[in-house]
Design a protein around this motif. Structure first.
Motif, PDB file in Angstrom:
ATOM      1  N   ALA A   1       0.881  -1.363   0.320  1.00  0.00           N
ATOM      2  CA  ALA A   1       0.260   0.485   0.177  1.00  0.00           C
ATOM      3  C   ALA A   1       1.088   1.064  -0.174  1.00  0.00           C
ATOM      4  CB  ALA A   1      -0.524   0.127   1.073  1.00  0.00           C
ATOM      5  N   SER A   2       0.547   1.884  -0.567  1.00  0.00           N
ATOM      6  CA  SER A   2       1.397   3.339  -0.895  1.00  0.00           C
ATOM      7  C   SER A   2      -0.007   4.399  -0.601  1.00  0.00           C
ATOM      8  CB  SER A   2       2.076   3.776  -1.745  1.00  0.00           C
ATOM      9  OG  SER A   2       1.130   3.906  -3.273  1.00  0.00           O
ATOM     10  N   GLY A   3       0.296   5.415  -0.178  1.00  0.00           N
ATOM     11  CA  GLY A   3      -0.461   6.839  -0.212  1.00  0.00           C
ATOM     12  C   GLY A   3      -0.654   7.033   0.954  1.00  0.00           C
ATOM     13  N   LEU A   4      -0.152   6.332   1.775  1.00  0.00           N
ATOM     14  CA  LEU A   4      -1.403   6.460   3.378  1.00  0.00           C
ATOM     15  C   LEU A   4      -0.910   6.529   4.105  1.00  0.00           C
ATOM     16  CD1 LEU A   4      -2.200   3.082   4.096  1.00  0.00           C
ATOM     17  CD2 LEU A   4      -3.883   3.525   2.077  1.00  0.00           C
ATOM     18  N   THR A   5      -1.509   6.836   5.380  1.00  0.00           N
ATOM     19  CA  THR A   5      -0.383   6.018   6.871  1.00  0.00           C
ATOM     20  C   THR A   5      -0.615   4.897   6.967  1.00  0.00           C
ATOM     21  OG1 THR A   5      -0.981   8.282   7.653  1.00  0.00           O
ATOM     22  CG2 THR A   5      -0.155   6.507   9.326  1.00  0.00           C
ATOM     23  N   PHE A   6       0.457   3.697   6.788  1.00  0.00           N
ATOM     24  CA  PHE A   6      -0.069   2.378   7.423  1.00  0.00           C
ATOM     25  C   PHE A   6      -0.666   2.104   8.659  1.00  0.00           C
ATOM     26  CE2 PHE A   6       0.140  -0.931   5.020  1.00  0.00           C
ATOM     27  CZ  PHE A   6       0.979  -2.394   5.077  1.00  0.00           C
ATOM     28  N   ASP A   7      -0.193   1.987   9.499  1.00  0.00           N
ATOM     29  CA  ASP A   7      -0.470   1.933  10.913  1.00  0.00           C
ATOM     30  C   ASP A   7      -1.710   2.380  11.379  1.00  0.00           C
ATOM     31  OD1 ASP A   7       2.628   3.005  12.021  1.00  0.00           O
ATOM     32  OD2 ASP A   7       2.389   1.393  11.010  1.00  0.00           O
TER      33      ASP A   7
END
Length: 129
Positions: free
Chosen positions: A24-30
């Motif tokens: 995933a990219s473009g987001l705050t994964f946590d």
């Protein structure tokens, strides 16, 4: 722009293993829960597992419990689905879903992850007998 990309599908023999990746990219994964779904031809999409950002635990459908394992690499923003002891009935298109919010065990995968969340394009898994 948020992107979710699955990879790692392919052909395996019954009893074998495969590992799928969901990047995933473009987001705050946590902050996001990560779910794995699959859909076989002519069947409804089935939620098979989830990594919960609420408690850091993983949850599985009975159909895969004990055979599939979800793990998360925050540095790589990637979630893995390790599939062991594969069966022909595991043959399906596998999808990763990323949803903002806290999944808890009282929810169903289908209720928590919906079409408004981020989904990958899918990766095909075929298990031969």
């Amino acid at each position: 722009e948020v992107q979710v990309v699955e990879s790692g599908g392919g052909l395996a023999q019954a009893g074998g293993s495969l590992r799928l990746s969901c990047a995933a990219s473009g987001l705050t994964f946590d902050d996001y829960a990560i779910g794995w779904f699959r859909q076989a031809p002519g069947k409804e999409r089935e939620g098979i597992g989830c990594f919960s950002s609420f408690d850091g635990k993983t949850y599985y459908a009975d159909s895969v419990k004990g055979r599939f394992t979800i793990s998360k690499d925050n540095a790589k923003k990637t979630v893995y689905l390790q599939m062991n002891n594969l069966k022909p009935e595991d043959t399906a298109e596998y999808y990763c879903a990323v949803a903002l919010g806290y999944y808890t065990e009282s929810m169903t995968f289908r209720d928590f992850f919906d079409e408004n969340d981020y989904w990958g394009q899918g990766t095909q898994v075929t298990v031969s007998s």
